[in-house]
Motif scaffolding. Structure first.
Motif, PDB file in Angstrom:
ATOM      1  N   LEU A 357       0.809  -1.220   0.000  1.00  0.00           N
ATOM      2  CA  LEU A 357       0.000   0.000   0.000  1.00  0.00           C
ATOM      3  C   LEU A 357       0.843   1.272   0.000  1.00  0.00           C
ATOM      4  O   LEU A 357       0.296   2.380  -0.062  1.00  0.00           O
ATOM      5  N   GLU A 358       2.150   1.133   0.042  1.00  0.00           N
ATOM      6  CA  GLU A 358       3.013   2.306  -0.078  1.00  0.00           C
ATOM      7  C   GLU A 358       3.158   2.759  -1.525  1.00  0.00           C
ATOM      8  O   GLU A 358       3.653   3.860  -1.795  1.00  0.00           O
ATOM      9  N   GLU A 359       2.727   1.926  -2.464  1.00  0.00           N
ATOM     10  CA  GLU A 359       2.849   2.263  -3.880  1.00  0.00           C
ATOM     11  C   GLU A 359       1.845   3.351  -4.255  1.00  0.00           C
ATOM     12  O   GLU A 359       0.707   3.353  -3.791  1.00  0.00           O
ATOM     13  N   GLU A 360       2.252   4.251  -5.140  1.00  0.00           N
ATOM     14  CA  GLU A 360       1.437   5.393  -5.544  1.00  0.00           C
ATOM     15  C   GLU A 360       0.072   4.970  -6.089  1.00  0.00           C
ATOM     16  O   GLU A 360      -0.950   5.625  -5.833  1.00  0.00           O
ATOM     17  N   LYS A 361       0.033   3.878  -6.839  1.00  0.00           N
ATOM     18  CA  LYS A 361      -1.225   3.494  -7.487  1.00  0.00           C
ATOM     19  C   LYS A 361      -2.305   3.072  -6.499  1.00  0.00           C
ATOM     20  O   LYS A 361      -3.480   2.954  -6.872  1.00  0.00           O
ATOM     21  N   TYR A 362      -1.926   2.869  -5.233  1.00  0.00           N
ATOM     22  CA  TYR A 362      -2.923   2.466  -4.247  1.00  0.00           C
ATOM     23  C   TYR A 362      -3.300   3.599  -3.291  1.00  0.00           C
ATOM     24  O   TYR A 362      -3.973   3.362  -2.298  1.00  0.00           O
ATOM     25  N   LYS A 363      -2.928   4.855  -3.631  1.00  0.00           N
ATOM     26  CA  LYS A 363      -3.153   5.925  -2.655  1.00  0.00           C
ATOM     27  C   LYS A 363      -4.635   6.176  -2.401  1.00  0.00           C
ATOM     28  O   LYS A 363      -5.046   6.543  -1.295  1.00  0.00           O
ATOM     29  N   TYR A 364      -5.478   5.935  -3.414  1.00  0.00           N
ATOM     30  CA  TYR A 364      -6.900   6.214  -3.226  1.00  0.00           C
ATOM     31  C   TYR A 364      -7.592   5.177  -2.344  1.00  0.00           C
ATOM     32  O   TYR A 364      -8.749   5.364  -1.962  1.00  0.00           O
ATOM     33  N   VAL A 365      -6.880   4.098  -2.016  1.00  0.00           N
ATOM     34  CA  VAL A 365      -7.450   3.108  -1.120  1.00  0.00           C
ATOM     35  C   VAL A 365      -7.730   3.712   0.255  1.00  0.00           C
ATOM     36  O   VAL A 365      -8.523   3.194   1.037  1.00  0.00           O
ATOM     37  N   PHE A 366      -7.081   4.869   0.525  1.00  0.00           N
ATOM     38  CA  PHE A 366      -7.250   5.515   1.836  1.00  0.00           C
ATOM     39  C   PHE A 366      -8.286   6.632   1.809  1.00  0.00           C
ATOM     40  O   PHE A 366      -8.411   7.390   2.774  1.00  0.00           O
ATOM     41  N   SER A 367      -9.052   6.757   0.726  1.00  0.00           N
ATOM     42  CA  SER A 367     -10.007   7.867   0.637  1.00  0.00           C
ATOM     43  C   SER A 367     -11.068   7.801   1.736  1.00  0.00           C
ATOM     44  O   SER A 367     -11.455   8.828   2.302  1.00  0.00           O
ATOM     45  N   VAL A 368     -11.533   6.593   2.061  1.00  0.00           N
ATOM     46  CA  VAL A 368     -12.535   6.466   3.119  1.00  0.00           C
ATOM     47  C   VAL A 368     -11.923   6.813   4.469  1.00  0.00           C
ATOM     48  O   VAL A 368     -12.587   7.405   5.335  1.00  0.00           O
ATOM     49  N   GLU A 369     -10.647   6.452   4.648  1.00  0.00           N
ATOM     50  CA  GLU A 369      -9.971   6.828   5.899  1.00  0.00           C
ATOM     51  C   GLU A 369      -9.956   8.349   6.046  1.00  0.00           C
ATOM     52  O   GLU A 369     -10.180   8.881   7.143  1.00  0.00           O
ATOM     53  N   ALA A 370      -9.696   9.052   4.944  1.00  0.00           N
ATOM     54  CA  ALA A 370      -9.661  10.514   4.973  1.00  0.00           C
ATOM     55  C   ALA A 370     -11.040  11.089   5.283  1.00  0.00           C
ATOM     56  O   ALA A 370     -11.177  12.044   6.066  1.00  0.00           O
ATOM     57  N   VAL A 371     -12.080  10.515   4.668  1.00  0.00           N
ATOM     58  CA  VAL A 371     -13.446  10.969   4.958  1.00  0.00           C
ATOM     59  C   VAL A 371     -13.761  10.766   6.434  1.00  0.00           C
ATOM     60  O   VAL A 371     -14.269  11.665   7.112  1.00  0.00           O
ATOM     61  N   ASN A 372     -13.458   9.572   6.945  1.00  0.00           N
ATOM     62  CA  ASN A 372     -13.772   9.277   8.345  1.00  0.00           C
ATOM     63  C   ASN A 372     -12.997  10.170   9.297  1.00  0.00           C
ATOM     64  O   ASN A 372     -13.494  10.552  10.363  1.00  0.00           O
ATOM     65  N   ALA A 373     -11.756  10.526   8.931  1.00  0.00           N
ATOM     66  CA  ALA A 373     -10.962  11.421   9.776  1.00  0.00           C
ATOM     67  C   ALA A 373     -11.630  12.787   9.886  1.00  0.00           C
ATOM     68  O   ALA A 373     -11.667  13.390  10.974  1.00  0.00           O
ATOM     69  N   LEU A 374     -12.170  13.279   8.774  1.00  0.00           N
ATOM     70  CA  LEU A 374     -12.882  14.568   8.801  1.00  0.00           C
ATOM     71  C   LEU A 374     -14.156  14.473   9.635  1.00  0.00           C
ATOM     72  O   LEU A 374     -14.498  15.401  10.384  1.00  0.00           O
ATOM     73  N   VAL A 375     -14.875  13.353   9.498  1.00  0.00           N
ATOM     74  CA  VAL A 375     -16.092  13.168  10.292  1.00  0.00           C
ATOM     75  C   VAL A 375     -15.756  13.164  11.778  1.00  0.00           C
ATOM     76  O   VAL A 375     -16.482  13.738  12.601  1.00  0.00           O
ATOM     77  N   ASN A 376     -14.642  12.532  12.136  1.00  0.00           N
ATOM     78  CA  ASN A 376     -14.224  12.505  13.541  1.00  0.00           C
ATOM     79  C   ASN A 376     -13.875  13.895  14.065  1.00  0.00           C
ATOM     80  O   ASN A 376     -13.849  14.118  15.277  1.00  0.00           O
ATOM     81  N   GLN A 377     -13.611  14.835  13.131  1.00  0.00           N
ATOM     82  CA  GLN A 377     -13.343  16.226  13.520  1.00  0.00           C
ATOM     83  C   GLN A 377     -14.626  17.048  13.626  1.00  0.00           C
ATOM     84  O   GLN A 377     -14.586  18.240  13.895  1.00  0.00           O
ATOM     85  N   GLY A 378     -15.763  16.409  13.361  1.00  0.00           N
ATOM     86  CA  GLY A 378     -17.046  17.095  13.501  1.00  0.00           C
ATOM     87  C   GLY A 378     -17.674  17.529  12.196  1.00  0.00           C
ATOM     88  O   GLY A 378     -18.754  18.140  12.205  1.00  0.00           O
ATOM     89  N   ILE A 379     -17.050  17.247  11.063  1.00  0.00           N
ATOM     90  CA  ILE A 379     -17.602  17.631   9.764  1.00  0.00           C
ATOM     91  C   ILE A 379     -18.664  16.597   9.363  1.00  0.00           C
ATOM     92  O   ILE A 379     -18.418  15.395   9.460  1.00  0.00           O
ATOM     93  N   PRO A 380     -19.843  17.011   8.917  1.00  0.00           N
ATOM     94  CA  PRO A 380     -20.870  16.061   8.496  1.00  0.00           C
ATOM     95  C   PRO A 380     -20.339  15.137   7.395  1.00  0.00           C
ATOM     96  O   PRO A 380     -19.546  15.554   6.552  1.00  0.00           O
TER      97      PRO A 380
END
Length: 437
Positions: A357-380
């Motif tokens: 998962l360190e390879e560039e072509k798999y970077k979007y695999v973390f998109s849900v992690e990024a969404v959830n991180a924002l939600v944990n900050q209080g963003i709908p």
């Protein structure tokens, strides 16, 4: 020799060849169980007075000798002898005289073959249980060992979310748990006694079906004589459904391995001696074993349908159609055992590539992690989803792997539920009782 043949009848050879078919080929597999059933039947005949105690003891001793010959590999069905039942009775009569002619009292070949098949399938299912359990143990071991090795998860064959080899191996372990649950159901159906139902309508002899049930170690008997015969075919179809379930799991696992081994994925590899090459392309390491397991697993999934079509519209009672269940089902049992063994061999030697998962072509695999991180900050959630989506469209999305992944719910990356899966398997194995192969 035919048990039903009259002195003044002779069956045409073409008719005999056609009706016997491949039966003698598969009857060899039933020989030990035919003798087991005969020993139980003869013991019971001696107890209810249809044979004297001395006659019963003599017949049992001779049958035990035949059983030893079967185990030693010296037993065979002689030319001209119709089936294994005839061969056993012929040997017995040759060795102990007219007493051997008494063992068929209160019995038909219909219930004789039915009990043989029940005993045979019961033993076969225990062997499959043990092979599947061995693979299950390996899958769980690999799941725990590789729980921190990440790989991309896919939906629609598109990169989706982070997964791990621990999660992947554990998924197939749990799948085998459900498969063995179905196998245990088939085992319970095999573990009921049809002996004594005769041709399907019982007997005027004072038989004790309860006694033969005890002697053969069945959980119980098929009470109704008509249904005892109707269980023939139904038993085989239920077993086929259980085989198909395991076959489906192995086929899907094999497909994953074929994908993961290909250069486009490159997640796993195997020692050279476990793969094959190409006649013209020296770089090839082909997953032939998994391709064949996939093919055989898929073919096993056709078994229930083939048996269902064979049995369609049969009225009650015995019909010669049922003879064909042997050639449909019996070879599949060995094929599935081989597939389980080969899957275990391959996965015992699998090599896992790290840092996928360190390879560039798999970077979007973390998109849900990024969404959830924002939600944990209080963003709908919908706003967080929009922000991350815009970053992806703009080519500015990124994820810091050093943040780690914090999945804690049951069955997730950080909480595989290994012990719960193992406990479930132990519960399923308990449905087989304490019987060993």
């Amino acid at each position: 020799m035919k048990l039903w043949q009259k002195d003044n009848t002779e069956v045409a050879q073409r008719i005999e060849r056609f009706t016997v078919g491949r039966d003698t080929e598969f009857d060899g597999l039933l020989a030990r169980y035919d003798v087991q059933g005969s020993i139980a039947h003869v013991t019971m005949l001696g107890e209810v007075g249809l044979m004297t105690p001395e006659e019963s003891a003599t017949a049992v001793a001779a049958l035990q000798t035949i059983a030893q010959e079967i185990e030693a590999g010296t037993f065979g069905i002689e030319p001209g002898v119709e089936d294994v039942h005839s061969q056993v009775e012929l040997l017995l009569t040759q060795r102990i005289g007219d007493t051997g002619k008494k063992i068929h009292s209160g019995r038909s070949r219909n219930d004789q073959v039915a009990v043989d098949i029940k005993l045979f399938l019961r033993a076969q299912l225990l062997e499959l249980r043990d092979e599947a359990r061995t693979l299950f143990d390996l899958l769980l071991e690999q799941s725990e060992r590789l729980k921190d090795k990440l790989l991309p998860g896919y939906t629609h064959l598109q990169v989706a979310m982070p997964s791990s080899f621990g999660l992947w191996f554990g998924a197939y372990a749990e799948s085998l748990t459900d498969d063995l649950d179905l196998l245990a159901t088939a085992y319970r159906l095999c573990n009921r006694n049809p002996l004594g139902s005769g041709a399907g309508y019982g007997s005027s002899f004072p038989l004790s079906r309860t006694r033969t049930t005890e002697l053969l170690g069945f959980d119980g008997l098929h009470h109704n004589a008509v249904y005892a015969q109707m269980s023939r075919g139904k038993t085989e179809r239920t077993v086929a459904m259980a085989l198909a379930g395991i076959g489906a799991t192995l086929a899907r696992l094999s497909m994953d391995c074929c994908l993961y081994l290909s250069q486009n994925f490159g997640f796993i590899s195997f020692p050279p001696e476990l793969t094959t090459g190409s006649s013209i392309m020296p770089h090839k390491k082909n997953p032939d074993v998994f391709e064949l397991i996939r093919a055989k697993g898929n073919r096993l999934q056709a078994l229930p349908n083939e048996l269902a079509l064979l049995l369609t519209n049969l009225p009650s009672g015995y019909h010669r159609d049922l003879q064909l269940t042997k050639e449909i089902l019996f070879p599949a049992l060995d094929e599935l055992k081989q597939c389980l063994q080969m899957a275990h061999l391959m996965l015992s030697n699998v090599e896992i590539r790290g840092g996928i998962l360190e390879e560039e072509k798999y970077k979007y695999v973390f998109s849900v992690e990024a969404v959830n991180a924002l939600v944990n900050q209080g963003i709908p959630f919908r706003e967080a989803y929009r922000q991350v989506g815009n970053d992806i469209e703009a080519g500015t999305f990124g994820w810091d792997l050093s943040k780690g992944l914090h999945h804690t719910h049951e069955g997730s990356l950080g909480n595989l539920g290994t012990e719960d899966i193992r406990a479930r398997m132990n519960e399923v194995l308990g449905a087989f009782g304490n019987r060993q192969t």
